[in-house]
Design an enzyme around this catalytic site. Structure first.
Site, PDB file in Angstrom:
ATOM      1  N   SER A 206      85.289   0.768  37.886  1.00  0.00           N
ATOM      2  CA  SER A 206      86.587   1.437  37.820  1.00  0.00           C
ATOM      3  C   SER A 206      87.740   0.455  38.056  1.00  0.00           C
ATOM      4  CB  SER A 206      86.642   2.540  38.881  1.00  0.00           C
ATOM      5  OG  SER A 206      87.906   3.166  38.857  1.00  0.00           O
TER       6      SER A 206
ATOM      7  N   VAL B 246      96.435  -3.966  42.723  1.00  0.00           N
ATOM      8  CA  VAL B 246      97.094  -3.037  41.789  1.00  0.00           C
ATOM      9  C   VAL B 246      97.622  -1.815  42.554  1.00  0.00           C
ATOM     10  CG1 VAL B 246      96.716  -1.482  39.839  1.00  0.00           C
ATOM     11  CG2 VAL B 246      95.793  -3.809  39.791  1.00  0.00           C
TER      12      VAL B 246
ATOM     13  N   ASN C   4      86.505   7.425  45.321  1.00  0.00           N
ATOM     14  CA  ASN C   4      87.010   6.102  45.695  1.00  0.00           C
ATOM     15  C   ASN C   4      87.567   6.146  47.116  1.00  0.00           C
ATOM     16  OD1 ASN C   4      88.230   3.639  45.967  1.00  0.00           O
ATOM     17  ND2 ASN C   4      89.343   3.732  44.025  1.00  0.00           N
TER      18      ASN C   4
ATOM     19  N   CYS D 255      89.135   1.620  48.309  1.00  0.00           N
ATOM     20  CA  CYS D 255      90.157   0.728  47.764  1.00  0.00           C
ATOM     21  C   CYS D 255      90.932   0.081  48.910  1.00  0.00           C
ATOM     22  CB  CYS D 255      91.120   1.486  46.859  1.00  0.00           C
ATOM     23  SG  CYS D 255      92.449   0.413  46.275  1.00  0.00           S
TER      24      CYS D 255
ATOM     25  N   LYS E 284      81.619   5.791  46.303  1.00  0.00           N
ATOM     26  CA  LYS E 284      81.737   4.329  46.168  1.00  0.00           C
ATOM     27  C   LYS E 284      82.009   3.716  47.533  1.00  0.00           C
ATOM     28  CE  LYS E 284      83.743   0.710  43.286  1.00  0.00           C
ATOM     29  NZ  LYS E 284      84.581   0.430  42.106  1.00  0.00           N
TER      30      LYS E 284
ATOM     31  N   ILE F  27      79.322  -2.695  45.291  1.00  0.00           N
ATOM     32  CA  ILE F  27      80.359  -2.643  46.306  1.00  0.00           C
ATOM     33  C   ILE F  27      81.757  -2.562  45.673  1.00  0.00           C
ATOM     34  CG2 ILE F  27      79.028  -3.948  48.012  1.00  0.00           C
ATOM     35  CD1 ILE F  27      80.565  -6.479  47.222  1.00  0.00           C
TER      36      ILE F  27
ATOM     37  N   THR G 227      85.752  -3.920  46.358  1.00  0.00           N
ATOM     38  CA  THR G 227      86.167  -5.311  46.597  1.00  0.00           C
ATOM     39  C   THR G 227      86.209  -5.633  48.088  1.00  0.00           C
ATOM     40  OG1 THR G 227      88.461  -4.595  46.538  1.00  0.00           O
ATOM     41  CG2 THR G 227      87.533  -5.444  44.494  1.00  0.00           C
TER      42      THR G 227
ATOM     43  N   GLY H 268      84.449 -10.574  41.383  1.00  0.00           N
ATOM     44  CA  GLY H 268      84.011 -11.685  40.539  1.00  0.00           C
ATOM     45  C   GLY H 268      82.759 -12.335  41.123  1.00  0.00           C
TER      46      GLY H 268
ATOM     47  N   GLY I   9      80.432  -8.807  40.820  1.00  0.00           N
ATOM     48  CA  GLY I   9      80.270 -10.142  40.248  1.00  0.00           C
ATOM     49  C   GLY I   9      79.307 -10.265  39.090  1.00  0.00           C
TER      50      GLY I   9
END
Lengths: 252, 303
Positions: free
Chosen positions: B21, B71, B125, B128, B163, B189, B191, B215, B242
């Site tokens: 997402s 974001v 979510n 975040c 999540k 996971i 971030t 990443g 990642g």
């Protein structure tokens, strides 16, 4: 897409001129659009670089300054090497079929490059105003001269052209009574803000090319936003990079 | 060609690859690069009950082998999504997962009610790191996870994935709390909270100062957490963090994930999702497996 680097030169120290062989992109490219280049080495993200010109429906030209590890890595690329490039991306400058007055193109520093293709595509030769730090950093004046009705140059230290802001020249041109139909600008935000404000005060339509730290380049990750005067946030890569100057909140 | 079908909480996916997402918008941008029917599911950008503006730019910073983003859940709101995006998305033969966000429990419930059964699955979510209220604040306390999961589950007409945030001491406690709250699956996971400083200006690169790391840099952490969660709960697991290649995805499947999500890799390479899907199949074929299900959780642990 993998494209061959057809030509490479250094316009001045740290400023590279690349021409890539990619007919599909060259045919599709419009002034003000950009390419998103994978630089190699340890640079993880692509780098957005504005298209300077498209030549013979085959080549795309872009110019970049070495600013960090991505551009430093890209500068090492050699002719014949394949580059991973996405593009052309974004909404470019609107090119009108006809102009009811002068078109004025105002560029500052490395923001001048996308204006070259625009100058060539406009229905009549524009007035071009270029701002540089000093004489050493001034480039491409001759090429702009070929595509422009007149080229005006300003530098911060006066070592070339008018000493002062490139925006001073816009203001004096307006004050002289010149009939200006459209203004197009690309460069540092403080410069574009003055250009957009000046255009608004004089009821002239103004297109600005914005820059922001970018992710995907195609509009999906929504990281490269700029704030608009209505309070909304729009994607520089997909909704821009070119916006109506009156709609951008340069302080937002 | 191995059998790539997986079943996540009763929803049949044609293959185990979905999108993470926030990296895939609502699908339109990447539909210009490939047919979205190639994905088992598409997990969309977070939706809130009301539109959200997100944070100021810069919202992205490059770091070694990854990015930070801040974001802040910018989105046009759930109703706007239904009116403008849903019908277009339905042309593709793929499952649609809506990611739900909010500032209060009531906000999350409201999004679930607005969306009803118009999508195939929900992803809650609560992880975040980029918003002041809600988000990660819900996802780092087991009691709050159980509470919000049960409240949203009660309002959900489709299976609910929770999540999980990696910004916790023990991820298994969070997974158990989601299970106790009635989650149908977990994904992990989200971030990792991070920071990048520009040493020339001595300022953080992100306007928000901190942001979420994703990443390749996070992958070993993500694989470890999937492995731990697999041993702690019975729920289906969607693993992410990642993944850029089929080989990366295989690690997650071996660790215990039933499906995988690809996100940040797609920001660099629009074909990353397709490459991961093909890479999974290649591994299965090369190693003589008939089905992707045959390797889930099959890591051969030492000792």
């Amino acid at each position: 897409m993998l494209c061959k680097l057809a030509f490479k030169s250094e316009l001045r120290q740290g400023l590279y001129n690349f021409i890539i062989d990619c007919p599909e992109m060259a045919k599709a490219a419009k002034p003000g659009q950009f390419v998103h280049v994978l630089c190699g080495g340890s640079a993880y993200l692509r780098r957005p670089i504005s298209i300077c010109d498209a030549v013979n429906d085959r080549f795309v030209r872009f110019i970049f300054e070495v600013r960090g590890k991505g551009t430093a890595e890209l500068a090492k690329a050699q002719p014949e090497q394949l580059l991973d490039v996405l593009g052309p991306l974004g909404n470019g400058f609107e090119v009108p079929e006809e102009l009811s007055g002068e078109a004025v193109l105002i560029g500052g520093g490395i923001g001048i490059f996308p204006l070259l293709m625009l100058a060539k595509k406009l229905p009549q030769k524009p007035l071009v105003m270029l701002g540089f730090r000093d004489k050493q950093s001034a480039v491409m004046i001759r090429e702009f001269s070929n595509a422009a009705k007149e080229v005006f140059v300003a530098s911060d230290d006066g070592s070339i052209g008018h000493k002062g802001f490139v925006t001073d020249m816009l203001k004096s041109k307006i004050a002289s009574g010149a009939k200006i139909d459209k203004i197009y600008t690309c460069g540092p935000v403080p410069m574009m803000k003055i250009v957009a404000d000046t255009a608004k005060e004089n009821n002239i339509e103004c297109m600005v090319s914005m820059e922001e730290r970018m992710g995907c380049g195609v509009g999906a990750c929504v990281t490269c936003t700029c704030t608009m005067t209505d309070g909304s946030r729009r994607r520089v890569c997909k909704d821009g990079p070119v916006f109506n100057g009156a709609e951008v909140d340069f302080d937002g | 060609m191995a059998d790539l079908r997986v079943n996540i909480a009763g929803v049949e996916w044609s293959n185990p690859v979905t999108t993470a997402s926030g990296t895939f918008g609502f699908g339109r941008e990447y539909a210009e690069y490939f047919d979205l029917s190639n994905l088992g599911a598409v997990c969309l950008k977070a939706l809130s009950a009301k539109p959200r503006l997100g944070n100021r730019s810069p919202r992205i910073a490059e770091v070694n082998d990854g990015i930070l983003n801040s974001v802040g859940l910018q989105n046009p709101g759930a109703q706007h999504f239904i009116d403008n995006e849903l019908e277009w998305l339905r042309q593709f033969d793929t499952k649609i997962i809506a990611n739900l966000c909010g500032s209060t429990v009531e906000d999350y419930v409201e999004v679930a009610e607005i969306l009803g059964d118009k999508v195939d699955m929900f992803e809650l979510n609560i992880s975040c790191p980029n918003v002041k209220e809600g988000g990660m604040a819900f996802g780092t306390d087991p009691k709050m996870i159980e509470d919000i999961t049960s409240r949203v589950k009660a309002a959900s007409k489709v299976p609910l994935i929770v999540k999980l945030s990696p910004n916790v001491t023990d991820i298994t406690e969070m997974a158990k709390a989601a299970e106790a709250g009635g989650a149908d699956a977990v994904s992990l996971i989200n971030t990792l909270l991070g920071m990048k400083i520009d040493i020339k200006t001595r300022k953080p690169v992100l306007y928000n100062n901190m942001g979420g790391l994703s990443g390749p840099a996070v992958m070993p952490v993500a694989v470890r957490m999937v492995y731990q969660v697999r041993r702690a709960v019975k729920l289906p697991i969607i693993g992410m963090g990642g993944i850029a290649t089929g080989e990366d995805a295989i690690e997650f499947l071996l660790a215990g994930a039933d499906a995988v999500a690809v996100g940040t890799a797609g920001i660099v390479d629009p074909y990353a999702w397709i490459k991961v899907r093909s890479g999974i199949n290649d591994y299965l074929d090369r190693n003589g497996y008939n089905s992707v299900k045959d390797i889930v959780g099959k890591v051969d642990i030492n000792g």
